[in-house]
Design an enzyme around this catalytic site. Structure first.
Site, PDB file in Angstrom:
ATOM      1  N   GLN A  97      -0.921   4.518   2.974  1.00 46.99           N
ATOM      2  CA  GLN A  97      -0.770   5.967   3.147  1.00 46.99           C
ATOM      3  C   GLN A  97       0.336   6.205   4.169  1.00 46.99           C
ATOM      4  OE1 GLN A  97      -4.553   8.097   3.558  1.00 46.99           O
ATOM      5  NE2 GLN A  97      -5.581   6.211   2.993  1.00 46.99           N
ATOM      6  N   LYS A 190       6.907  -1.428 -11.590  1.00 51.89           N
ATOM      7  CA  LYS A 190       5.506  -1.048 -11.796  1.00 51.89           C
ATOM      8  C   LYS A 190       5.315   0.443 -11.565  1.00 51.89           C
ATOM      9  CE  LYS A 190       2.252  -1.623  -8.383  1.00 51.89           C
ATOM     10  NZ  LYS A 190       1.529  -2.375  -7.347  1.00 51.89           N
TER      11      LYS A 190
HETATM   12  C1  R5P Z   1       1.238  -2.098  -3.646  1.00 54.83           C
HETATM   13  O1  R5P Z   1       2.149  -1.372  -3.295  1.00 54.83           O
HETATM   14  C2  R5P Z   1       0.804  -3.280  -2.854  1.00 54.83           C
HETATM   15  O2  R5P Z   1       1.878  -4.020  -2.359  1.00 54.83           O
HETATM   16  C3  R5P Z   1      -0.113  -4.174  -3.672  1.00 54.83           C
HETATM   17  O3  R5P Z   1       0.595  -4.648  -4.796  1.00 54.83           O
HETATM   18  C4  R5P Z   1      -1.297  -3.398  -4.148  1.00 54.83           C
HETATM   19  O4  R5P Z   1      -1.820  -2.620  -3.121  1.00 54.83           O
HETATM   20  C5  R5P Z   1      -2.370  -4.316  -4.656  1.00 54.83           C
HETATM   21  O5  R5P Z   1      -3.461  -3.518  -5.049  1.00 54.83           O
HETATM   22  P1  R5P Z   1      -4.385  -3.945  -6.235  1.00 54.83           P
HETATM   23  O6  R5P Z   1      -4.819  -5.359  -5.974  1.00 54.83           O
HETATM   24  O7  R5P Z   1      -5.519  -2.974  -6.165  1.00 54.83           O
HETATM   25  O8  R5P Z   1      -3.609  -3.800  -7.486  1.00 54.83           O
END
Ligand code: R5P
Length: 300
Positions: A97, A190
């Protein structure tokens, strides 16, 4: 004898013990008690007057409890006459955040910075902060050290491999590892729906066919990003996929989906403790204790 003392919060006891051992000191004695209603009370049980002190505490789940406990530890050190109080937060929470993503939102990463400063911490050290932007919220010196050296020896050894960032935010970290092990870098584009949390891979940059791909990320939260990345990379011909991710939050169904995923190995660090019941065969934990010990020594 070092000219500082280290106190551990409950979220980082094992890591703090390792750091203290490397530095040749014992952890400072403190008491942390929880009342029946959940309130926390802390007490320092040794003399800290005129001594520089560090509190080590990760802001992993239960995040808010760990944050408040950290603040209480800082406050009591200050009240007991510590010369300076510093904080090492191996995993700094609230970092995603770091901007107002949607109108009306709170700037939570900045609020955490303000709270820590108000308590009286004079320096903040963390490991692999999610974005450099977060450090700009601090008026006190705020440093993020890299966990890449802890991964380097693990990511070496296979000639036909490349390093992959699962999103644009991870490119810098991926480049750092690639440089250290002499590999090329690719990345995925992504997209995450901020309301549903659903992730989509829009584009792959880099040729992964018949390669061992090492995905580098700062954290594994639900595991969704990595599992999706692994599936997409497998489809376009990656032969083997390994993960190096610093902070193992491993929330919700993360363990289950990672176990079933095409990922062969998942290497994480001990910035967040992984309880026995969340450990599994493919998961390997490397320690950031030597990295933290060095930075605490340098910054004291
Ligand atoms: C995203 O910006 C972060 O660097 C991580 O890729 C992300 O927070 C991973 O979250 P999750 O395991 O829930 O996909």
């Amino acid at each position: 004898m070092k000219n500082f003392k280290i106190f551990a919060g409950t979220a980082s006891q094992d890591l703090a013990k390792k750091v203290a051992k490397i530095l040749g000191i014992s952890l400072g004695k403190r008491e942390v008690v929880r009342f029946a209603d959940g309130e926390c009370r802390v007490r320092i049980e040794e003399d800290v007057s005129e001594i520089n002190t560090w509190v080590i505490q990760s802001l992993c789940p239960p995040v808010d409890e760990n944050l408040l406990e950290l603040c209480l530890l800082g406050d009591t050190l200050r009240r007991n006459g510590a010369a300076k109080i510093f904080v090492a937060i191996p995993y700094l929470g609230y970092v995603r955040q770091d901007k107002v993503h949607r109108k009306g939102e709170c700037l939570s990463a900045q609020v955490v910075a303000k709270i820590l400063e108000e308590v009286g911490f004079e320096k903040m050290v963390t490991v692999d902060v999610h974005s450099q932007n977060v450090l700009n919220f601090y008026k006190i010196p705020a440093i993020s050290v890299s966990a890449t050296p802890a991964f380097a020896s693990k990511a070496k050894g296979d000639k036909n491999f490349m390093v992959m960032a699962p999103d644009e935010g991870a490119i810098k970290r991926a480049r750092e590892l690639a440089k250290l092990v002499g590999a090329e870098v690719g990345h995925l584009e992504k997209d995450r729906d901020l309301i549903t949390g659903k992730i989509k891979v829009k584009k792959i940059y880099g040729n992964v066919a018949r390669k061992t791909v090492v995905i580098v990320d700062d954290m594994i939260s639900t595991g969704g990003t990595l599992v999706l990345a692994a599936e997409v990379l497998k489809k376009v011909g990656a032969s083997k996929i390994i993960v190096c991710a610093t902070h193992p939050l491993l929330v919700k169904e993360a363990v289950g989906i990672l176990k079933k995923s095409p990922l062969e190995k998942i290497i994480v660090t001990d910035t967040i403790p992984v309880p026995k019941e969340k450990q599994f065969k493919k998961l390997e934990i490397v320690s950031v204790a030597p990295i933290l010990a060095k930075v605490l020594q340098e910054q004291s």
